[in-house]
Write a protein that holds these residues in place. Sequence first.
Motif, short mmCIF file in Angstrom:
data_model
loop_
_atom_site.label_atom_id
_atom_site.label_comp_id
_atom_site.label_asym_id
_atom_site.label_seq_id
_atom_site.Cartn_x
_atom_site.Cartn_y
_atom_site.Cartn_z
N GLY A 80 1.08 0.77 0.06
CA GLY A 80 2.10 1.15 -0.50
C GLY A 80 3.20 0.42 -0.13
N LEU A 81 3.30 0.41 1.27
CA LEU A 81 4.30 -0.30 2.00
C LEU A 81 4.30 -1.80 1.86
CD1 LEU A 81 6.64 -0.47 4.43
CD2 LEU A 81 4.69 -1.04 5.90
N ASP A 82 2.92 -2.48 1.79
CA ASP A 82 2.95 -4.00 1.74
C ASP A 82 3.23 -4.33 0.29
OD1 ASP A 82 1.86 -4.00 4.30
OD2 ASP A 82 -0.27 -4.16 3.80
N GLY A 83 2.86 -3.48 -0.63
CA GLY A 83 3.25 -3.86 -1.96
C GLY A 83 4.75 -3.83 -2.11
N ALA A 84 5.43 -2.96 -1.49
CA ALA A 84 6.96 -2.82 -1.72
C ALA A 84 7.60 -4.06 -1.10
CB ALA A 84 7.32 -1.51 -1.32
N ALA A 85 7.08 -4.31 0.09
CA ALA A 85 7.65 -5.52 0.99
C ALA A 85 7.55 -6.69 0.20
CB ALA A 85 7.11 -5.51 2.48
N GLU A 86 6.35 -6.94 -0.48
CA GLU A 86 6.18 -8.25 -1.18
C GLU A 86 6.72 -8.17 -2.19
OE1 GLU A 86 1.93 -9.23 -2.84
OE2 GLU A 86 1.80 -9.01 -0.78
N ARG A 87 6.91 -7.09 -2.94
CA ARG A 87 8.02 -7.32 -4.39
C ARG A 87 9.31 -7.35 -3.94
NH1 ARG A 87 3.92 -3.79 -5.52
NH2 ARG A 87 4.96 -1.92 -5.06
N ILE A 88 9.90 -6.76 -2.76
CA ILE A 88 11.09 -7.11 -2.36
C ILE A 88 11.38 -8.43 -2.04
CG2 ILE A 88 13.11 -6.53 -0.47
CD1 ILE A 88 11.90 -3.74 -0.34
N ALA A 89 10.62 -8.83 -1.27
CA ALA A 89 10.78 -10.40 -0.90
C ALA A 89 10.91 -11.45 -1.83
CB ALA A 89 9.53 -10.91 0.01
N MET A 90 9.95 -11.01 -3.06
CA MET A 90 10.00 -11.93 -4.04
C MET A 90 11.26 -11.89 -5.07
SD MET A 90 6.96 -12.13 -7.09
CE MET A 90 7.52 -10.59 -8.08
N ARG A 91 11.65 -10.50 -5.28
CA ARG A 91 13.12 -10.30 -5.72
C ARG A 91 14.28 -11.16 -5.12
NH1 ARG A 91 13.54 -4.44 -7.39
NH2 ARG A 91 15.90 -4.88 -7.47
N SER A 92 14.13 -10.91 -3.78
CA SER A 92 15.36 -11.66 -3.01
C SER A 92 15.31 -13.04 -3.25
CB SER A 92 14.94 -11.29 -1.48
OG SER A 92 15.03 -9.85 -1.21
N ARG A 93 13.97 -13.48 -3.17
CA ARG A 93 14.04 -14.93 -3.40
C ARG A 93 14.56 -15.36 -5.07
NH1 ARG A 93 9.01 -14.85 -0.83
NH2 ARG A 93 7.83 -14.80 -2.80
N GLN A 94 14.10 -14.57 -5.93
CA GLN A 94 14.63 -14.62 -7.16
C GLN A 94 16.17 -14.62 -7.28
OE1 GLN A 94 12.11 -11.82 -9.38
NE2 GLN A 94 10.53 -13.38 -9.73
#
Length: 360
Positions: A80-94
């Motif tokens: 759950g942590l990894d998934g959330a971290a990945e999606r936050i990073a992606m949204r930050s880039r966007q």
Amino acid sequence: MSPDEFLQQCDILEAQALAAFAAAEAACDSKQLEAARIEFLGARSGRIKQLQKALGAVPATANPAAGKRFNELKRKVEAGLDGAAERIAMRSRQQAEAQRQRAFDPTVPGTALRLGRLHPITQTIEELKDIMGRLGFAVAEGPEVEDEWHNFEALNIPPEHPARDPLDNFYLATAARCATEIPNGGAPSLNPTEAPPRLLRSQTSTVQIRVMEQMRPPVRVISCGRVYRPDTPDDTHFPMFHQIEGLMVDRDVTMGHLKSTLRLLARMAFAPDVEIRFRPSFFPFTEPSVEVDMTWESGWIEMGGAGMVDPNVLRAVGYDPEVYSGFAFGLGIERICARRHGVTDIRQFFRNDVRFLHQF
Ligand code: PHE
């Protein structure tokens, strides 16, 4: 702790951890996510670590099931942590990209390019040509490397005249001289006495001769260009500078025409109330000859020389001095340009410093 209690704790922890990660993800806040990671997965005092310690207190019979559930809990929370971290990073880039796109506003005026511009001397020459053109004077050109005929002889400056002194002129090393200086070099037929001396012209009066050799009166021309004299550079001298030469030859041309032409030139180039005055002078190629001054602020400044074309000059180009008369003038262009722009050191015109040149 009873096995049931332990399993219940696992469920609660799992739900709370995933909820905390989801909240951080919803806020797109990686700091909040990191805080949640420490709270639940912290290596020393994280809540899962705490629960692992409680596992030791579960009765041995129930231990395998509790251990399995605990491992599953850990895996799920980590995933759950990894998934959330990945999606936050992606949204930050966007978001950064969207921000960058928003930052480009095509309606903002562009940055002006620093374009080059004409040298102030060139600008002055263009204006002088324009003014004299309106008075009916055509533009003539002549070479900067001249022979003695055009620079001296035809201008009534005989061989013994001090103006021809090699120390006061830039004579060129001729082909013949070069050939004799190179051992066995040069064409055998070249003889030092055959090559006429040449020099960088010391005045634009040379163009008077070239024009009159080419055409019959009426003549009304100006010529602007470089001239060369071995002067030591200072505020007002430079070994190369520019002159504007004027020549008018026709029947009945008088000194009155000369003065009114120069007055018009001065008034159009400077200010409508500029006065000019003539002071008696001498030039071999004009008679009478004058120095031309013009008013500047509270005083007079010298602009150059002028006079009525000497009959000997008219004769040298095949004009009949009984029929034709003319006036000529030669003014320093640096002086005109410097006065107009308040430049006090003419060397600045030739330093090629764009910080200076860009002001004009
Ligand atoms: N050629 C003179 C000089 O260079 C100026 C001049 C030109 C004087 C024409 C009279 C007539 O000083």
